[in-house]
Structure formats: C-alpha cells, structure tokens
Design a protein around this motif. Structure first.
Motif, PDB file in Angstrom:
ATOM      1  N   GLY A  41      -7.083   2.603  -0.658  1.00 27.90           N
ATOM      2  CA  GLY A  41      -7.972   3.546   0.010  1.00 27.90           C
ATOM      3  C   GLY A  41      -7.939   4.852  -0.764  1.00 27.90           C
ATOM      4  O   GLY A  41      -6.862   5.394  -1.008  1.00 27.90           O
ATOM      5  N   THR A  42      -9.091   5.339  -1.166  1.00 29.98           N
ATOM      6  CA  THR A  42      -9.192   6.595  -1.910  1.00 29.98           C
ATOM      7  C   THR A  42      -9.974   7.571  -1.043  1.00 29.98           C
ATOM      8  O   THR A  42     -11.118   7.280  -0.676  1.00 29.98           O
ATOM      9  N   PHE A  43      -9.345   8.705  -0.721  1.00 30.47           N
ATOM     10  CA  PHE A  43      -9.945   9.625   0.246  1.00 30.47           C
ATOM     11  C   PHE A  43      -9.998  11.054  -0.286  1.00 30.47           C
ATOM     12  O   PHE A  43      -9.130  11.478  -1.048  1.00 30.47           O
TER      13      PHE A  43
ATOM     14  N   ARG B 251      -7.159  15.370  -1.945  1.00 28.46           N
ATOM     15  CA  ARG B 251      -7.307  13.973  -2.353  1.00 28.46           C
ATOM     16  C   ARG B 251      -6.072  13.194  -1.931  1.00 28.46           C
ATOM     17  O   ARG B 251      -4.956  13.690  -2.036  1.00 28.46           O
ATOM     18  N   LEU B 252      -6.295  11.966  -1.522  1.00 29.80           N
ATOM     19  CA  LEU B 252      -5.195  11.124  -1.087  1.00 29.80           C
ATOM     20  C   LEU B 252      -5.530   9.679  -1.428  1.00 29.80           C
ATOM     21  O   LEU B 252      -6.661   9.232  -1.212  1.00 29.80           O
TER      22      LEU B 252
ATOM     23  N   ASP C 118      -3.266   9.108  10.319  1.00 31.06           N
ATOM     24  CA  ASP C 118      -2.683   7.920   9.683  1.00 31.06           C
ATOM     25  C   ASP C 118      -3.716   7.306   8.734  1.00 31.06           C
ATOM     26  O   ASP C 118      -4.614   6.578   9.153  1.00 31.06           O
ATOM     27  N   PHE C 119      -3.572   7.592   7.448  1.00 34.26           N
ATOM     28  CA  PHE C 119      -4.504   7.085   6.445  1.00 34.26           C
ATOM     29  C   PHE C 119      -4.296   5.591   6.175  1.00 34.26           C
ATOM     30  O   PHE C 119      -5.202   4.919   5.707  1.00 34.26           O
TER      31      PHE C 119
ATOM     32  N   SER D 233       0.817   1.918   7.332  1.00 33.74           N
ATOM     33  CA  SER D 233       0.829   3.240   7.940  1.00 33.74           C
ATOM     34  C   SER D 233       1.193   4.291   6.901  1.00 33.74           C
ATOM     35  O   SER D 233       2.188   4.148   6.184  1.00 33.74           O
ATOM     36  N   ARG D 234       0.377   5.322   6.798  1.00 38.48           N
ATOM     37  CA  ARG D 234       0.637   6.470   5.926  1.00 38.48           C
ATOM     38  C   ARG D 234       0.246   7.716   6.713  1.00 38.48           C
ATOM     39  O   ARG D 234      -0.885   8.187   6.637  1.00 38.48           O
TER      40      ARG D 234
END
Length: 169
Positions: free
Chosen positions: A52-54, A25-26, A122-123, A11-12
C-alpha cells in the motif's frame, strides 16, 4: 476496547501527528506471513507482494489519505476451478476526521468521514480492506468463458414424462 485491539492480520497503526511532521508519504509492505493470513481470511490460495502506497495531508479535523494498494493474488476460477494468478490494483481516497466531529452525525449518511481513533490511523487495515475490494468475487482464468449447458427439449429431466404422455395418446 478500541478499534485497533480488533486489528486483523495486517496492522500498521500510525499517529496522525507523526504523519503531519513527516513528508506525508507512507508505504505498507506486507510480510509473507501477513499475506498468508490475509489469503486465509479472504478464502483465496495466496497473496504475494502486497504493498500500500499512501500520501497524506490535512489536520485532525479533515485528514485525507490517497494512494494505491497492489498485489499479485492467486484465485480459483469459478468456471474451471483451476487456480490462476493475477494482479490487483485498487485506488484509495479516504477522508478521516477526529471522533469528536462525528458526534450527532447520522450513521446512514453516505459521506461520513472515517474516524481517527486516539489520534491514530491503521494503514495496514486500509491496505487489507482495499485489497479485498479489488478482488473479483467471480474470478475467471484469462481466456475462459462460461458456456451454459442447454438441454435438448427431448433430453431434459421431463423427457420421460413427455414420453409417457406420448405413449398414452
């Protein structure tokens, strides 16, 4: 209870306002403990190097998340039952909207955006869900092919009955 109180092992939760103030960017990098918990949830031997790159853009009314989820996973071959490692990479393209915009929307519509709950996304959950989508439900070790067993007509389970019929004739 909110959607995030039920969060899984990864969870992020990030505020959309914070994302709008940043460069959009996250990166979500799962810890070894989070990888082990996800592997247990998914019923596979292990997950390593889950990232995970978003990139994000938009406002609460229409907030887009694009990126990639990648990991090295160990799965069990459905033919040989031997574990093997392989990469998983899954593209992400999601549209989110504020929950007030979803009122009156038919839940059966295929193109309903995901809701932004409490101004947050939640990323970690996105990363875990897209990793799960990238897993092969019937994994095969590279180079292994399924070859069905074909019984000879004289050796099958009904061979004894055919033998009795032949003896009777």
């Amino acid at each position: 209870m909110t959607r995030y109180e039920e969060a899984g092992p990864l969870s992020r939760i990030v505020s959309v306002d914070r994302l709008k103030r940043s460069d959009g960017r996250l990166i979500v990098t799962a810890s070894p403990e989070e990888c082990a918990a996800l592997a247990a949830d998914f019923g596979i031997p292990s997950i390593q190097d889950l990232v995970g790159t978003f990139e994000t853009s938009g406002q609460l009314s229409a907030f887009r998340v694009r990126g990639t989820v990648a990991a090295l996973v160990t799965q069990v071959c459905t033919v040989t039952l031997e574990p093997f490692e392989g990469p998983v990479s899954e593209s992400v393209d999601l549209l989110f909207t504020g929950t007030d915009r979803l009122e009156g929307t038919d839940a059966e519509d295929a193109d309903i955006p995901d809701p932004i709950v409490g101004g947050k996304i939640d990323f970690g959950t996105i990363t875990a869900e897209f990793l799960a989508l990238g897993l092969d439900p019937y994994p095969r070790k590279p180079g292994v092919a399924f070859e069905p067993h074909i019984e000879d007509a004289d050796e099958g389970p009904l061979a004894a009955l055919r033998g009795l019929k032949s003896a009777k004739d």
